[in-house]
Design an enzyme around this catalytic site. Structure first.
Site, PDB file in Angstrom:
ATOM      1  N   SER A 123       0.842  -1.195   0.000  1.00  0.00           N
ATOM      2  CA  SER A 123       0.000   0.000   0.000  1.00  0.00           C
ATOM      3  C   SER A 123       0.876   1.244   0.000  1.00  0.00           C
ATOM      4  CB  SER A 123      -0.860  -0.010   1.258  1.00  0.00           C
ATOM      5  OG  SER A 123      -0.006   0.028   2.382  1.00  0.00           O
ATOM      6  N   LYS A 124       0.239   2.379  -0.152  1.00  0.00           N
ATOM      7  CA  LYS A 124       0.958   3.655  -0.117  1.00  0.00           C
ATOM      8  C   LYS A 124       1.748   3.796   1.172  1.00  0.00           C
ATOM      9  CE  LYS A 124       0.493   6.475  -3.580  1.00  0.00           C
ATOM     10  NZ  LYS A 124      -0.661   6.215  -4.440  1.00  0.00           N
ATOM     11  N   ARG A 125       1.137   3.298   2.245  1.00  0.00           N
ATOM     12  CA  ARG A 125       1.780   3.451   3.549  1.00  0.00           C
ATOM     13  C   ARG A 125       3.051   2.591   3.619  1.00  0.00           C
ATOM     14  NH1 ARG A 125       0.938   2.654   9.017  1.00  0.00           N
ATOM     15  NH2 ARG A 125       0.091   0.590   8.713  1.00  0.00           N
TER      16      ARG A 125
END
Ligand code: GLU
Length: 470
Positions: free
Chosen positions: A237-239
């Protein structure tokens, strides 16, 4: 000659997953004295952007993944794609399909109702007469029966049934070629021998192999790499990791460390964790890639980065540090040579940005000393030793770690206290906090003038404290 390629679509930036694909493809070529080709798959004109192209090129350059040919852009090869489409139409390897959207919707509904797999039924395969008012698409005549066997270098033997594959659209009604088709034309024209890519493309492979056969080409060897999952086991994910690789550059990760971290996602060599790029090239092989998914571990990436920081010669590290000092708002000319910072700090920084900001007190004066440290270490008992060490340091002829060490040591002996008892108050006075490299290195880096001024300020503070206590 082994020829591999990396074929990103600039519909997104270069992130950890795509870099790992590029790395394995690059390593395989380098390992075997082959060539590595970069191809930008930008036919999705709506979602491809020049910024993403730049992110990909910059990212690869930063990582040192150099290319022997390219970048080639698919949007500049439309004439070539058209040529093959026309040729296949003439040879009966492809055909015009005049189905309307409504007809295809109907077909889909009927198949869904009957519990069948949704697929084009080939109804225009043998029809010739054009239909007025409909712009046709072009479809590839996929073989109707038989099997396609992918002998994948990572996954092993994977078999697909032609009966499960429908006739793929290779040109849209506006004439533009579609994805799987452009890939095979390019792989063929660019004489690619090994296709290394993510295993989300495995299902495209039988279609691509059929089309290569229609071209009269031998298929390349395929190596489909397992996914990289997030630390939580879900998709990246982006995180976690699915960010522009240049973000890691901004944070002060070393390119070699990124490559080292990524090479271990799916590949290993005994239990060795740290690899130089040369070692990776020497040891890597695609057959050793593991076929199960691996997961992204940010702590391990940081640990590997630290190992590479420690292993990098100070001269080189110092040069690399300069932009990070600037990024931390510091003026590299207002303090020690960054090479010396690298020497003093390399054991205690996990990123270059961290190193730069930890060295702030070497380049910039500070207003306040950390209150807790001052309270604990700048106490009246150290007044005598602090004054003595200040006097001793004032008289030093040469400002270097050895001379500084001797001065501090001799004052500690004179007062019969251990080095730490003197070093810690000095550190707090000179750096404003309780953590820094060994005291002699710290003072050397901070420089004579700043050290003496800060010691004087520390002494004043202790005197004021002594006065208020009495
Ligand atoms: N352009 C595709 C992607 O970015 C890669 C295609 C390939 O490697 O065959 O996922």
């Amino acid at each position: 000659m082994i020829r591999t390629r990396f074929a990103p679509s600039p519909t997104g930036v270069l992130h950890l997953g795509s870099v790992r694909t590029a790395l394995f493809s690059w390593l395989y070529a380098r390992r075997h004295g082959g060539q590595f080709i970069l191809r930008i798959e930008d036919t999705d004109r709506e979602r491809s952007t020049p910024e993403n192209v730049k992110a990909i090129l910059d990212g690869m350059q930063w990582l040192g993944l150099d290319v022997d040919e390219g970048p080639f852009f698919q949007t500049q090869r439309f004439d070539r794609y058209r040529e093959v489409i026309d040729q296949w139409l003439a040879e009966g390897k492809a055909y015009h399909c005049y189905c309307t959207k409504e007809e295809l919707d109907e077909l889909r509904e009927a198949q869904m109702k009957a519990g069948e797999k949704v697929r084009y039924d080939g109804r225009w395969r043998d029809r010739k007469a054009p239909r007025k008012g409909v712009d046709p698409v072009v479809r590839f005549k996929n073989p109707l029966d038989g099997e396609v066997v992918v002998n994948d270098a990572v996954r092993g033997r994977v078999v697909f049934d032609n009966a499960q594959l429908d006739d793929l659209i290779i040109a849209r009604s506006d004439g533009t070629p579609t994805y799987n088709f452009t890939v095979i034309i390019d792989d063929y024209d660019m004489r690619i021998t090994h296709v290394v890519r993510g295993d989300d493309h495995l299902n495209n492979t039988p279609r691509q192999m059929n089309m290569l056969e229609a071209l009269g080409a031998e298929p390349p060897t395929y190596a489909h790499l397992p996914m990289i999952l997030g630390p939580d086991g879900a998709k990246l994910s982006k995180r976690h990791g699915a960010v522009d690789i240049r973000e890691y550059e901004r944070q002060g990760y070393l390119p070699e460390a990124m490559l080292n971290y990524l090479v271990r996602l799916g590949w290993s060599h005994g239990d060795q964790e740290i690899f130089s790029v040369d070692e990776m090239i020497e040891l890597f092989d695609i057959d050793d890639v593991n076929h199960s998914a691996s997961s992204f571990n940010p702590e391990k990436l940081t640990w590997i980065n630290q190992q590479h920081i420690i292993a990098t010669p100070a001269g080189k590290l110092g040069e690399m540090l300069v932009p990070y000092l600037e990024q931390a708002g510091l003026d590299p000319s207002a303090g020690p040579n960054p090479e010396h910072i690298a020497e003093g700090f390399h054991e205690r920084a996990d990123t270059l940005l961290h190193m730069a900001s930890s060295a702030r007190y070497c380049y910039e004066d500070f207003e306040v000393i950390d209150e807790k440290s001052a309270k604990k270490h700048l106490r009246p008992v150290v007044l005598g030793p602090l004054k003595a060490v200040r006097d001793r340091l004032t008289k030093l002829e040469h400002w270097g770690p050895v001379a500084i060490n001797e001065a501090v040591q001799s004052v500690a002996e004179d007062f019969d206290i251990n080095m730490g008892k003197l070093g810690q108050p000095m550190r707090v006075a000179v750096t404003g906090g309780p953590v820094s490299p060994p005291i002699d290195t710290t003072l050397w880096l901070v420089g004579r003038e700043r050290t003496l001024a800060r010691l004087a300020r520390g002494i004043e503070l202790v005197e004021a404290r002594a006065a208020s206590a009495s």
